[in-house]
Design a protein around this motif. Structure first.
Motif, PDB file in Angstrom:
ATOM      1  N   HIS A   1      57.839 -42.069 -31.602  1.00 28.27           N
ATOM      2  CA  HIS A   1      59.266 -42.307 -31.346  1.00 28.27           C
ATOM      3  C   HIS A   1      59.839 -41.045 -30.737  1.00 28.27           C
ATOM      4  CE1 HIS A   1      63.569 -42.056 -32.592  1.00 28.27           C
ATOM      5  NE2 HIS A   1      63.567 -43.294 -32.073  1.00 28.27           N
ATOM      6  N   LEU A   2      60.382 -41.165 -29.538  1.00 28.39           N
ATOM      7  CA  LEU A   2      60.866 -39.995 -28.828  1.00 28.39           C
ATOM      8  C   LEU A   2      62.094 -39.426 -29.524  1.00 28.39           C
ATOM      9  CD1 LEU A   2      58.994 -41.278 -26.702  1.00 28.39           C
ATOM     10  CD2 LEU A   2      60.606 -40.504 -24.947  1.00 28.39           C
ATOM     11  N   GLY A   3      62.118 -38.095 -29.670  1.00 24.82           N
ATOM     12  CA  GLY A   3      63.284 -37.419 -30.201  1.00 24.82           C
ATOM     13  C   GLY A   3      64.423 -37.420 -29.194  1.00 24.82           C
ATOM     14  N   PRO A   4      65.624 -37.032 -29.611  1.00 27.64           N
ATOM     15  CA  PRO A   4      66.794 -37.062 -28.720  1.00 27.64           C
ATOM     16  C   PRO A   4      66.583 -36.279 -27.431  1.00 27.64           C
ATOM     17  CG  PRO A   4      67.493 -36.739 -30.982  1.00 27.64           C
ATOM     18  CD  PRO A   4      66.002 -36.636 -30.980  1.00 27.64           C
ATOM     19  N   GLN A   5      65.963 -35.101 -27.502  1.00 22.58           N
ATOM     20  CA  GLN A   5      65.759 -34.299 -26.302  1.00 22.58           C
ATOM     21  C   GLN A   5      64.687 -34.889 -25.404  1.00 22.58           C
ATOM     22  OE1 GLN A   5      67.835 -31.800 -25.553  1.00 22.58           O
ATOM     23  NE2 GLN A   5      68.873 -32.421 -27.450  1.00 22.58           N
ATOM     24  N   GLU A   6      63.682 -35.534 -25.996  1.00 18.33           N
ATOM     25  CA  GLU A   6      62.639 -36.177 -25.196  1.00 18.33           C
ATOM     26  C   GLU A   6      63.162 -37.433 -24.511  1.00 18.33           C
ATOM     27  OE1 GLU A   6      58.816 -35.071 -28.064  1.00 18.33           O
ATOM     28  OE2 GLU A   6      60.047 -36.836 -28.491  1.00 18.33           O
ATOM     29  N   ASN A   7      64.009 -38.166 -25.209  1.00 16.97           N
ATOM     30  CA  ASN A   7      64.435 -39.472 -24.720  1.00 16.97           C
ATOM     31  C   ASN A   7      65.568 -39.394 -23.708  1.00 16.97           C
ATOM     32  OD1 ASN A   7      64.583 -42.289 -24.546  1.00 16.97           O
ATOM     33  ND2 ASN A   7      66.108 -42.382 -26.168  1.00 16.97           N
ATOM     34  N   GLY A   8      66.586 -38.612 -23.997  1.00 16.04           N
ATOM     35  CA  GLY A   8      67.701 -38.482 -23.073  1.00 16.04           C
ATOM     36  C   GLY A   8      68.472 -39.766 -22.856  1.00 16.04           C
ATOM     37  N   GLY A   9      68.589 -40.608 -23.890  1.00 16.60           N
ATOM     38  CA  GLY A   9      69.412 -41.801 -23.787  1.00 16.60           C
ATOM     39  C   GLY A   9      68.713 -43.006 -23.190  1.00 16.60           C
ATOM     40  N   ARG A  10      67.402 -42.966 -22.998  1.00 19.11           N
ATOM     41  CA  ARG A  10      66.686 -44.102 -22.402  1.00 19.11           C
ATOM     42  C   ARG A  10      66.331 -45.137 -23.474  1.00 19.11           C
ATOM     43  NH1 ARG A  10      65.488 -39.471 -19.831  1.00 19.11           N
ATOM     44  NH2 ARG A  10      65.631 -39.451 -17.557  1.00 19.11           N
ATOM     45  N   HIS A  11      65.792 -46.255 -23.026  1.00 23.89           N
ATOM     46  CA  HIS A  11      65.402 -47.346 -23.937  1.00 23.89           C
ATOM     47  C   HIS A  11      64.111 -47.968 -23.401  1.00 23.89           C
ATOM     48  CE1 HIS A  11      67.322 -49.989 -20.863  1.00 23.89           C
ATOM     49  NE2 HIS A  11      68.234 -49.008 -20.815  1.00 23.89           N
ATOM     50  N   HIS A  12      63.055 -47.142 -23.365  1.00 23.51           N
ATOM     51  CA  HIS A  12      61.809 -47.536 -22.702  1.00 23.51           C
ATOM     52  C   HIS A  12      60.633 -47.545 -23.686  1.00 23.51           C
ATOM     53  CE1 HIS A  12      64.146 -46.837 -19.119  1.00 23.51           C
ATOM     54  NE2 HIS A  12      63.117 -47.170 -18.337  1.00 23.51           N
ATOM     55  N   LEU A  13      59.684 -48.375 -23.342  1.00 28.74           N
ATOM     56  CA  LEU A  13      58.351 -48.311 -23.928  1.00 28.74           C
ATOM     57  C   LEU A  13      57.458 -47.648 -22.889  1.00 28.74           C
ATOM     58  CD1 LEU A  13      55.901 -48.910 -25.688  1.00 28.74           C
ATOM     59  CD2 LEU A  13      55.982 -51.291 -24.897  1.00 28.74           C
ATOM     60  N   TYR A  14      57.048 -46.412 -23.177  1.00 27.47           N
ATOM     61  CA  TYR A  14      56.112 -45.691 -22.302  1.00 27.47           C
ATOM     62  C   TYR A  14      54.696 -45.961 -22.793  1.00 27.47           C
ATOM     63  CZ  TYR A  14      60.273 -43.228 -20.716  1.00 27.47           C
ATOM     64  OH  TYR A  14      61.507 -42.924 -20.199  1.00 27.47           O
ATOM     65  N   LEU A  15      53.794 -46.154 -21.838  1.00 25.81           N
ATOM     66  CA  LEU A  15      52.429 -46.537 -22.190  1.00 25.81           C
ATOM     67  C   LEU A  15      51.442 -45.725 -21.384  1.00 25.81           C
ATOM     68  CD1 LEU A  15      50.531 -48.629 -23.668  1.00 25.81           C
ATOM     69  CD2 LEU A  15      50.672 -49.982 -21.564  1.00 25.81           C
ATOM     70  N   ASP A  16      50.373 -45.285 -22.058  1.00 25.13           N
ATOM     71  CA  ASP A  16      49.270 -44.643 -21.348  1.00 25.13           C
ATOM     72  C   ASP A  16      47.954 -45.131 -21.938  1.00 25.13           C
ATOM     73  OD1 ASP A  16      48.188 -42.982 -19.349  1.00 25.13           O
ATOM     74  OD2 ASP A  16      49.724 -41.465 -19.732  1.00 25.13           O
ATOM     75  N   ALA A  17      46.899 -45.036 -21.128  1.00 28.99           N
ATOM     76  CA  ALA A  17      45.567 -45.466 -21.548  1.00 28.99           C
ATOM     77  C   ALA A  17      44.554 -44.435 -21.081  1.00 28.99           C
ATOM     78  CB  ALA A  17      45.227 -46.842 -20.978  1.00 28.99           C
TER      79      ALA A  17
END
Length: 357
Positions: free
Chosen positions: A72-88
């Motif tokens: 779960h992204l912290g406030p500074q990492e997220n910057g107000g976004r609402h995304h599911l980031y994915l990597d493989a």
């Protein structure tokens, strides 16, 4: 540097905790630790947000996608976004380009492809209000991550001001890696050693008063029980029982010490008419000592260990005894005296059955 730049640097390992460049052990991307089977450990801080991981069941030796990071992204990492980031990631840790994942929610599904440049998250999916998503990799068996949502309460800054995480503005990162399901070890091994070992020893493995296995002791005193079910056992040898606990995939060590057999027994006596003849000491089927008798025919054999012995007397160069004693049972400490008489003309050995008083 804006919040997205910082997040990308964090994701790719360039950003460290506190924004300080330094040891990779401090990267906020989490532990690279592995579990007892050698697979990467799942690192997550998303459980308080209702996110769960459902492991997939696969047969040993099968390749599958393992969820290794749910963040779960912290406030500074997220910057107000609402995304599911994915990597493989591939098995070697490099990005698995063109791999795909299915993101599902009630009433909908979207297939996303990991195709972004290496300096960006592999792919991302914007979540809308009240949407609760699950994600599973495609192409082979995969763990599933459930309960990903942007619908979480505000998380104000420590001073009470509004942060980058507010209702409907929460983001999550999910990383999968291709792994090979390990072969699960369900049995253990017992490796042991016998001090003062002897030839022909057999160690028994006892559980609940039942002998469940046995194995010979090698010439160097070692013994081995393999493929033993986990549990508590006793290694039994010559009346000694040593406790040993077996765990799956582990080798238990056990040592058994046998008492050194005393070699203090003595057989003495005389052979009437035996002067110049050959006296032999027999143990089992073996001649363990022999020598010529003196004129008196008396003898004394010392330093004998436990065993069943016999004395026989024969002419030099011959193999048939002229006389043979009864069986002399020696315990390593006792002493016996016997008297034998050479018959004047005896085609067969005569057996003496009484010791000298």
């Amino acid at each position: 540097m804006n919040s997205m730049d910082r997040f990308v640097r964090w994701l790719t390992g360039e950003e460290v905790v506190g924004g300080k460049q330094g040891s990779t052990a401090e990267f906020s991307t989490g532990s690279r630790a592995v579990d007892s089977s050698g697979l990467p450990v799942l690192v997550t801080n998303a459980e308080p947000y209702g996110v769960t991981v459902e492991p997939v069941a696969v047969t040993p030796g099968t390749a599958y996608w393992r969820a290794i990071r749910v963040h779960h992204l912290g406030p500074q990492e997220n910057g107000g976004r609402h995304h599911l980031y994915l990597d493989a990631l591939k098995t070697d840790g490099s990005r698995a380009f063109n791999s795909q994942a299915a993101i599902t929610w009630e009433g909908g599904e979207k297939i996303v492809t990991v195709d972004k440049p290496i300096n960006e998250p592999g792919t991302n999916f914007p979540m809308f209000k009240w949407q609760k998503c699950s994600v599973v990799m495609q192409g082979m068996a995969s763990d599933q991550v459930h309960g990903i949502s942007s619908s979480h309460p505000d998380e104000p800054n420590p001073d009470g001001s509004q942060s980058g995480n507010t209702l409907f503005h929460h983001s999550f990162l999910v990383i999968f890696q291709e792994v090979i399901a390990p072969h699960i070890v369900t049995t253990g091994t017992i490796r042991g050693h016998v001090e003062n070992s002897q030839d022909g020893l057999i160690v028994e493995l006892v559980q609940a008063d039942n002998v469940v296995a046995s194995t010979p002791v090698e010439s160097d005193g070692t013994f081995l029980f393999s493929e033993v079910d986990p549990g508590d056992y006793l290694a039994s040898l010559q009346g000694q029982r040593v406790p040993v606990q077996v765990q799956a995939g582990q080798t238990a060590e056990v040592s058994i010490t046998l008492a050194v057999a005393a070699s203090e027994s003595i057989i003495e006596g005389s052979v009437r008419g035996g002067g110049g003849l050959i006296l032999q000491l027999i143990l089992g089927d073996d001649v363990v000592a022999e020598g010529a008798l003196g004129e008196s025919g008396s003898f004394r054999l010392r330093n004998l260990g436990p065993g069943d012995y016999q004395i026989q007397v024969l002419r030099p160069g011959e193999t048939d005894p002229l006389v043979k004693s009864f069986v002399l049972v020696m315990d390593g400490h006792n002493q016996q005296s016997i008297g034998l008489t050479i018959p004047s003309d005896a085609p067969e050995p005569a057996e003496t059955t009484q010791p000298i008083a």
